[in-house]
Motif scaffolding. Structure first.
Motif, PDB file in Angstrom:
ATOM      1  N   ARG A 547      26.385  18.837 -47.802  1.00 11.67           N
ATOM      2  CA  ARG A 547      25.188  18.003 -48.213  1.00 11.67           C
ATOM      3  C   ARG A 547      25.381  18.056 -49.912  1.00 11.67           C
ATOM      4  O   ARG A 547      24.461  17.787 -50.557  1.00 11.67           O
ATOM      5  N   HIS A 548      26.434  18.854 -50.573  1.00  9.75           N
ATOM      6  CA  HIS A 548      26.613  18.935 -51.959  1.00  9.75           C
ATOM      7  C   HIS A 548      27.792  18.813 -52.337  1.00  9.75           C
ATOM      8  O   HIS A 548      28.759  19.261 -51.849  1.00  9.75           O
ATOM      9  N   LYS A 549      28.135  18.547 -53.641  1.00  9.93           N
ATOM     10  CA  LYS A 549      29.499  18.783 -54.513  1.00  9.93           C
ATOM     11  C   LYS A 549      29.235  18.974 -55.823  1.00  9.93           C
ATOM     12  O   LYS A 549      28.467  18.305 -56.442  1.00  9.93           O
ATOM     13  N   LYS A 550      29.873  19.862 -56.199  1.00  8.34           N
ATOM     14  CA  LYS A 550      29.677  20.293 -57.725  1.00  8.34           C
ATOM     15  C   LYS A 550      30.439  19.272 -58.628  1.00  8.34           C
ATOM     16  O   LYS A 550      31.677  18.834 -58.382  1.00  8.34           O
ATOM     17  N   ILE A 551      29.748  18.682 -59.641  1.00 10.89           N
ATOM     18  CA  ILE A 551      30.530  17.874 -60.414  1.00 10.89           C
ATOM     19  C   ILE A 551      30.475  18.266 -61.878  1.00 10.89           C
ATOM     20  O   ILE A 551      31.481  17.688 -62.583  1.00 10.89           O
TER      21      ILE A 551
END
Length: 927
Positions: A547-551
């Motif tokens: 549910r998340h991705k570091k950008i």
């Protein structure tokens, strides 16, 4: 030998001849180098002279422009002086016409302040008419709408004070020119004074010289010489003329007399208040207020000022040379609906000295919406006469306020959101409103969802301490900072309903300080930003497995003190600054405090904490620091001269457009960020916000309470607030079938005890019992018979329409309260039989042993032999089953059968026992 010498001589001459060209070349090079250096120096000197000439030309042009402006200013100044003289003459003419009326009203109010205490009651009626005449007189003068109050004789010098208008809020100040902040001695605080004078427009012979105003920071409470209001704020409260010392609000500087120096009699003008706008100071003086621990611990000095229809209190240290601080300790707004002023009795202040009681008065205002929750301040005046003046002034100003119908500008109504006995509230760290019936509470025991209308509680996740809650409805997620290591965890919204779901832990977020979420790319993408000291991690929330991705990873100049997402950019606040970083794509950050704007340099010169930033529009921002609030444009340059002034040192800020809530130790001050008005003060001590909007708050007094700020301007309530009680005995009870579900209710034993206590009160018992409505079943046989005979009810008669109460051997019509459910009526035979009170008590106990109130009971029939059976039931009866509200067997009763929950059904018309009746004894022994 001679030949050898000659040969040697010839060889040396030849070598010398060959050396000559090399020396010449060397000398030529040295000459050329010197010439080049001289040429370079000459060119540099020429350029320097040219620069000086250009600068001189600019100075000349500026001097010419300044001279032109000076000439125009002198011309305007002369025109202004002419207008002033004309206004002076017109004012004198008006005074001569209305002088008698003005003097009478003035003397009338002076009599009030100088009258002894015994004569104050007689003056109340006379002052009402005199003050009305004074106001009417002021209304007749179109050029001046002013009302001032005084206890000193009116002087001609006071009457000739300057004309001024009041069109500002005293909570704001602005910058005139960039200077170094310095302290300035305040205007002297006199003993309590209240003046009645007409403020005219006369001026002494002025000199055509302008003031030299500079922004100043005052270290004691100071009044504006122009409008007489307090210059509220922690720093840069106003400006002062460096030549004549005239001090005023910066927005009042353009209204000040246009001459310098100003005559001394005008700088010390009378106190006054404008009843139409509410601007000005009406009364001031030193008083005493109780110490923080209460009257029992004694009194402490304070400066009290009645200004702008508010009562300001400033703490003063003990000692003759002590001066009050600029920090306001308490503010009471006279516009409050519950505002009142009154004397006190000895029973109200049991710990006070008896000699002080006649000198004490009480000022009351609303605190919470419940009528019992009010804010009261006890004030000890220097004497009984001074106390009478304070009470009279406050009451009269409150009457004027009501008469002029000044608009109540308050926005929030504080209400207790839930019962304070809920143990989860005491350790709450953060909260969020999920919908109008549910709130999420994060405390030391974990994350909980409270259904405020159903008294249901659901645990979400594990037992780790929750520090902050962030709802992300678009992604159906809730983000929390939890655990000893302060990691960020993501929970699905489905977990709020008690369902077992997985959570997602962000492993890189150890030591997280704060989180914030927002939309970028016009709402197409949701970002979650996590702050850890000087580092901010940015994540994209998506539908992937985790549910998340570091950008992005951002390094900030200082420790992150605040952050939010504005228009696809992350705004980060650190000490003495705010920066905006792009969240999508590459780009350099830019500061919201432009380094070239010298009017904002004072923020970096004196380090101050960044508390909050508000995006008013895409072109303007409000930057809130711990000392002041400034307005800037999108480039970081000042957009407004005015600055927001805090009455006390702020601990935090919350924004709910367009209102800014500023929290301090003793109150919450509400500002309208568009108009820059200080519109409300909520006198709640030790309150801290639990969410970013400030709608949920924690009140940390003796009883920790969860407070909801209801927005009166919003359509509908964001949260349905249930009724609360300080005497509630509710407890958290875990659901047997689901360990995550709890109920918050009164246990059965406590509920029974409450009902016993309630029924022991005769007044309460009478409220629960109503008068009879049908007497068809009663027939009186006359005085010789000695008793009333009861007849059977017809079968078609509703049982709840009739009740009979027996006391001893005489039947009395029942006054049992009518119920919404169908009740059961008792019918007895015409004969009388004996029945012991012990039997009645045992029957009632058996009835209560069945369960909770309102439970279904087995059908009952009339007794077959004049007494109740052991089970209280007649299986042969054909009466229908009824629902009863159960009553306590220990309650004091003068009746048994009809008031008991163990009631018999009407017998059949053909019953063989129709001629018998019951005789029941009283059960007063339970009282």
């Amino acid at each position: 030998m001679t030949e050898e010498l000659e040969a040697l001589r010839n060889s040396s001459l030849g070598a010398r001849a060959t050396d000559m060209p090399w020396k010449m070349r060397r000398f030529a090079k040295l000459d050329m180098s010197a010439r080049l250096e001289l040429q370079s120096a000459l060119d540099a000197e020429i350029r320097a002279k040219q620069a000086i000439q250009d600068e001189l030309n600019k100075v000349k042009a500026s001097c010419i422009s300044t001279e032109c402006k000076l000439q125009e200013s002198e011309k305007k100044n002369m025109e202004l002086l002419t207008d002033i003289e004309r206004l002076k003459k017109e004012t004198e003419e008006l005074r001569s016409e209305k002088g008698v009326k003005h003097q009478d009203s003035q003397n009338s109010f002076l009599a009030f302040l100088n009258a002894p205490t015994s004569a104050l009651d007689q003056f109340e009626d006379s002052f009402s008419s005199s003050s009305s005449s004074l106001i009417d007189f002021m209304d007749d003068i179109d050029s001046v709408e002013n009302f001032t109050l005084s206890n000193t004789p009116s002087r001609d010098e006071d009457s000739k004070s300057h004309l001024h208008s009041r069109s500002r809020s005293p909570s704001t100040a602005s910058e005139i020119e960039p200077i170094e902040v310095t302290d300035h001695p305040p205007r002297s605080i006199h003993t309590p004074t209240m003046r009645t004078a007409y403020i005219g427009s006369g001026l002494s012979a002025p000199k055509p010289k302008a003031h030299q105003f500079v922004v100043k920071s005052f270290n004691t409470p100071t009044k504006c010489n122009q409008c007489t209001s307090l210059m509220v704020g922690l720093i840069r409260q106003g400006c002062t003329c460096e030549v004549c010392g005239f001090s005023c609000h910066v927005t009042c500087a353009d209204k000040a007399p246009a001459v310098c120096p100003i005559p001394p009699e005008q700088t010390k003008g009378p106190l006054g208040i404008d009843p139409q706008k509410g601007i000005g100071t009406a009364y001031e003086g030193h008083v005493r207020v109780p110490k923080p621990a209460g009257v029992k611990k004694g009194w402490q000095r304070a400066l009290a000022v009645i200004c702008d229809f508010k009562l300001f209190l400033y703490d003063v240290a003990e000692g003759k040379a002590s001066q009050p601080s600029v920090i306001v300790s308490q503010v009471i707004d006279m516009r409050d609906e519950e505002f009142s002023v009154s004397s006190v009795l000895a029973s109200d202040v049991i710990h006070a000295n008896r000699k002080d009681i006649p000198c004490i008065f009480r000022v009351t205002a609303s605190q919470l919406s419940a009528s019992s929750n009010k804010c009261s301040i006890l004030i000890l005046a220097d004497g009984e006469n001074e106390k009478s003046k304070w009470v009279g002034v406050l009451n009269e100003l409150h009457r004027i306020l009501k008469k002029n119908k000044l608009k109540d500008r308050s926005v929030y109504v504080p209400k207790e959101a839930y019962d304070s006995t809920l143990p989860l509230i005491k350790t709450t760290q953060s909260a969020a409103i999920i919908d109008h019936e549910r709130i999420a509470l994060g405390n030391e025991e974990g994350l909980f969802v409270v259904h405020v209308t159903k008294d249901e509680i659901i645990r979400v996740g594990d037992n780790k301490k929750v520090h902050q809650i962030e709802l992300i409805p678009n992604e159906q997620l809730i983000a929390v900072i939890s655990g000893r290591n302060r990691h960020v965890r993501l929970f699905p919204m489905a977990a709020l309903d008690g369902r077992e779901t997985e959570f997602y832990k962000l492993a890189e977020t150890k030591g997280c300080q704060s989180i914030v979420s927002g939309h970028v790319r016009h709402g197409a993408l949701t970002c979650l930003c996590v702050a850890m000291k000087r580092q901010v991690l940015c994540y994209e929330l998506n539908q992937s497995k985790t549910r998340h991705k570091k950008i992005k990873e951002i390094q900030v100049q200082g420790n992150v003190q605040w952050m939010s997402i504005f228009s696809d950019r992350l705004c980060v606040g650190y000490q003495s600054g705010f920066l905006k970083y792009p969240l999508h794509g590459e780009g350099s950050p830019y500061s919201l405090l432009h380094p070239d704007d010298h009017t904002l340099s004072f923020i970096s010169q004196q380090p101050t904490d960044a508390i909050c930033a508000v995006e008013i529009s895409n072109k303007e921002y409000l930057l809130c620091f711990s000392s002041v609030g400034v307005y800037v444009d999108c480039q970081g340059r000042r957009s407004r001269q005015q600055e927001l002034m805090w009455p006390a040192t702020p601990s935090s800020c919350c924004y709910n457009a367009p209102y800014l809530s500023v929290y301090s130790e003793n109150a919450i001050d509400i500002f309208d960020v568009n108009s820059m008005e200080w519109i409300q003060t909520i006198p709640l001590k030790k309150v801290r916000p639990l969410n970013t909007e400030g709608s949920l708050n924690l009140l940390g007094l003796e009883t920790v309470r969860l407070i909801y700020f209801k927005n009166k301007m919003a359509e509908g309530d964001e949260l349905v607030v249930p009724e609360t009680s300080d005497n509630s005995r509710k407890q958290m009870v875990r659901n047997i079938n689901n360990k995550r579900r709890y109920s918050f209710r009164v246990p059965e034993e406590e509920r029974m005890q409450q009902r016993r206590e309630m029924l022991r009160d005769p007044e309460m018992r009478n409220k629960l019992i109503s008068n009879p409505t049908n007497f068809n079943h009663i027939a009186h046989m006359g005085p010789g018979d000695g008793i009333q005979i009861l007849k059977d009810l017809p079968m078609n008669l509703r049982p709840q329409e009739s009740r009979t109460v027996f006391s001893g051997s005489v039947s009395i019509p029942s006054i049992t309260k009518s119920r919404t459910e169908p009740g059961r009526s008792m019918s007895a035979s015409s004969g009388l039989a004996a029945r012991s009170s012990a039997q009645n008590g045992s029957a009632l106990r058996r009835e209560f042993s069945g369960g909770s109130y309102g439970a279904k009971r087995q059908p009952m029939a009339s007794p077959s032999d004049g007494s109740l059976s052991s089970g209280g039931l007649d299986q042969g009866s054909d009466a229908p089953t009824r629902d009863y509200e159960r009553e306590d067997s220990d309650s004091p009763r003068h009746s048994t059968a009809s008031n008991s929950s163990n009631l018999s059904s009407p017998p059949s018309p053909v019953s063989p026992h129709k001629t018998k009746s019951l005789s029941l004894e009283s059960s007063d022994h339970d009282l």
